[in-house]
Scaffold this active site. Structure first.
Site, PDB file in Angstrom:
ATOM      1  N   GLY A 126      35.283  35.228  50.807  1.00  0.00           N
ATOM      2  CA  GLY A 126      36.556  35.054  50.465  1.00  0.00           C
ATOM      3  C   GLY A 126      37.070  35.108  51.604  1.00  0.00           C
ATOM      4  N   GLN A 127      38.660  35.097  51.440  1.00  0.00           N
ATOM      5  CA  GLN A 127      39.362  34.869  53.052  1.00  0.00           C
ATOM      6  C   GLN A 127      40.029  36.476  53.529  1.00  0.00           C
ATOM      7  OE1 GLN A 127      44.133  33.836  52.084  1.00  0.00           O
ATOM      8  NE2 GLN A 127      44.123  35.011  49.909  1.00  0.00           N
ATOM      9  N   ILE A 184      28.727  39.003  40.757  1.00  0.00           N
ATOM     10  CA  ILE A 184      29.303  40.417  40.178  1.00  0.00           C
ATOM     11  C   ILE A 184      29.257  40.828  38.840  1.00  0.00           C
ATOM     12  CG2 ILE A 184      30.496  41.499  42.406  1.00  0.00           C
ATOM     13  CD1 ILE A 184      32.954  40.915  39.914  1.00  0.00           C
ATOM     14  N   TYR A 227      37.919  35.874  40.664  1.00  0.00           N
ATOM     15  CA  TYR A 227      38.709  35.142  40.241  1.00  0.00           C
ATOM     16  C   TYR A 227      40.583  34.616  40.578  1.00  0.00           C
ATOM     17  CZ  TYR A 227      38.895  30.596  37.152  1.00  0.00           C
ATOM     18  OH  TYR A 227      39.219  29.641  37.272  1.00  0.00           O
ATOM     19  N   THR A 233      46.394  43.597  42.048  1.00  0.00           N
ATOM     20  CA  THR A 233      47.663  42.223  41.998  1.00  0.00           C
ATOM     21  C   THR A 233      48.557  42.721  41.228  1.00  0.00           C
ATOM     22  OG1 THR A 233      48.066  39.428  41.318  1.00  0.00           O
ATOM     23  CG2 THR A 233      46.642  40.867  39.646  1.00  0.00           C
ATOM     24  N   ASP A 234      50.081  42.402  41.973  1.00  0.00           N
ATOM     25  CA  ASP A 234      51.369  42.413  41.513  1.00  0.00           C
ATOM     26  C   ASP A 234      51.649  41.429  40.492  1.00  0.00           C
ATOM     27  OD1 ASP A 234      51.096  39.325  42.756  1.00  0.00           O
ATOM     28  OD2 ASP A 234      53.002  39.077  43.535  1.00  0.00           O
ATOM     29  N   TYR A 288      45.209  35.345  34.163  1.00  0.00           N
ATOM     30  CA  TYR A 288      45.227  36.051  35.345  1.00  0.00           C
ATOM     31  C   TYR A 288      45.306  37.382  35.073  1.00  0.00           C
ATOM     32  CZ  TYR A 288      44.814  37.423  40.061  1.00  0.00           C
ATOM     33  OH  TYR A 288      44.758  37.967  41.803  1.00  0.00           O
ATOM     34  N   LYS A 303      42.832  41.380  35.193  1.00  0.00           N
ATOM     35  CA  LYS A 303      42.877  42.063  36.921  1.00  0.00           C
ATOM     36  C   LYS A 303      43.600  43.349  35.641  1.00  0.00           C
ATOM     37  CE  LYS A 303      42.584  41.120  39.907  1.00  0.00           C
ATOM     38  NZ  LYS A 303      41.398  41.329  40.956  1.00  0.00           N
ATOM     39  N   TRP A 354      50.650  38.343  47.309  1.00  0.00           N
ATOM     40  CA  TRP A 354      51.065  37.053  47.966  1.00  0.00           C
ATOM     41  C   TRP A 354      49.463  37.189  48.700  1.00  0.00           C
ATOM     42  CZ3 TRP A 354      56.816  34.642  47.521  1.00  0.00           C
ATOM     43  CH2 TRP A 354      57.256  34.860  46.714  1.00  0.00           C
TER      44      TRP A 354
END
Length: 260
Positions: free
Chosen positions: A11-12, A39, A63, A103-104, A127, A131, A152
């Site tokens: 991933g990035q 995982i 994900y 995540t936010d 999502y 998380k 973001w």
């Protein structure tokens, strides 16, 4: 040498760690992508952890398809919830400190000021719920962990993300329609990865929840303007404000995180 396992290495964020690893000669990395360490598969995790006596595990596996998670939530929960639980149990068994990226989107976006680590999560999409489930598993299972919520996230050179999409469209001369109905803080993977590695190097014993972003709020429209301007392209002929933009999943209108 501090030994670090990085999951989700294709991933990035995982690829960014690969890019900067040579700047940290005292850190010894093992990078495993989802084919090498799944995982959601306990046997796969066991094999991954057996490769070395790791000190830290940076879990970049996730994900992240927000709209698809709304349509098939079981898949999101399998990775972001149960998969994270598996990782937490493996870290506990192997005495490894887990660093997990969240995540936010665990927040509902109804607040008018930045979200702090003391604010109560209230996700409005599947999502975000998945998380949050992962966060809770870590908190229940482990004492030594860092959960790092960010927002973001983008890389200028890796992966499919807003930055790279806008830049490619601008270079192609395409018309770009972008909403200004969401506010958040874009975060470069380089900055996030450096923050994480500094935590490791400094042997921070302040375990728990962290918020980390680049700390400059934008709307998606403002961010698109910034991307085009930074790359010395003309946004006036390319960028159009779209107030009718809708997505399948609800997204928080305001998700600025207060960095601690």
């Amino acid at each position: 040498m501090i030994k670090i396992l990085v999951t989700g290495a294709s991933g990035q964020l995982g690829q960014t760690f690969k890019d900067i690893r040579l700047e940290y000669p005292n850190l010894d990395f093992v990078f495993l992508d989802s084919k090498q360490l799944d995982i959601t598969d306990k046997l796969s995790i066991e094999k991954g952890f057996s490769l070395s006596n790791f000190d830290f595990c940076i879990n970049c596996a996730a994900y992240t398809n927000v709209d698809q998670a709304e349509k098939t939530p079981a898949i999101a929960y399998k990775v972001n919830g149960e998969g994270v639980k598996n990782m937490a149990l493996a870290c506990k068994e192997n005495n490894v400190t887990l660093i997990h990226i969240s995540t936010d989107y665990v927040f509902d976006g109804e607040k008018t000021g930045p979200y702090t680590i003391e604010d109560t999560p209230n996700p409005i999409n599947e999502y975000g719920k998945s998380k949050l489930a992962g966060e809770k598993y870590i908190q229940e299972i482990l004492d030594k962990y860092y959960i790092i919520r960010t927002s973001w996230l983008y890389s200028k050179i890796h992966g499919k993300n807003f930055y790279r999409t806008i830049l490619q469209k601008a270079k192609n001369g395409d018309l770009i329609k972008v909403t200004d109905e969401q506010i958040g803080c874009p975060t470069d993977t380089i900055n996030l990865s450096e923050f994480i590695l500094e935590l490791i190097i400094n042997h921070s014993s302040k375990f728990g929840m962290f918020h980390y972003t680049d700390n400059k709020p934008f709307t998606w429209y403002n961010f698109a303007e910034s991307i085009i301007s930074y790359n010395k392209l003309d946004s006036s002929k390319l960028l159009v404000l779209d107030r009718n933009y809708r997505t399948f999943a609800n997204r928080p209108r305001y998700s600025v995180l207060k960095t601690n």
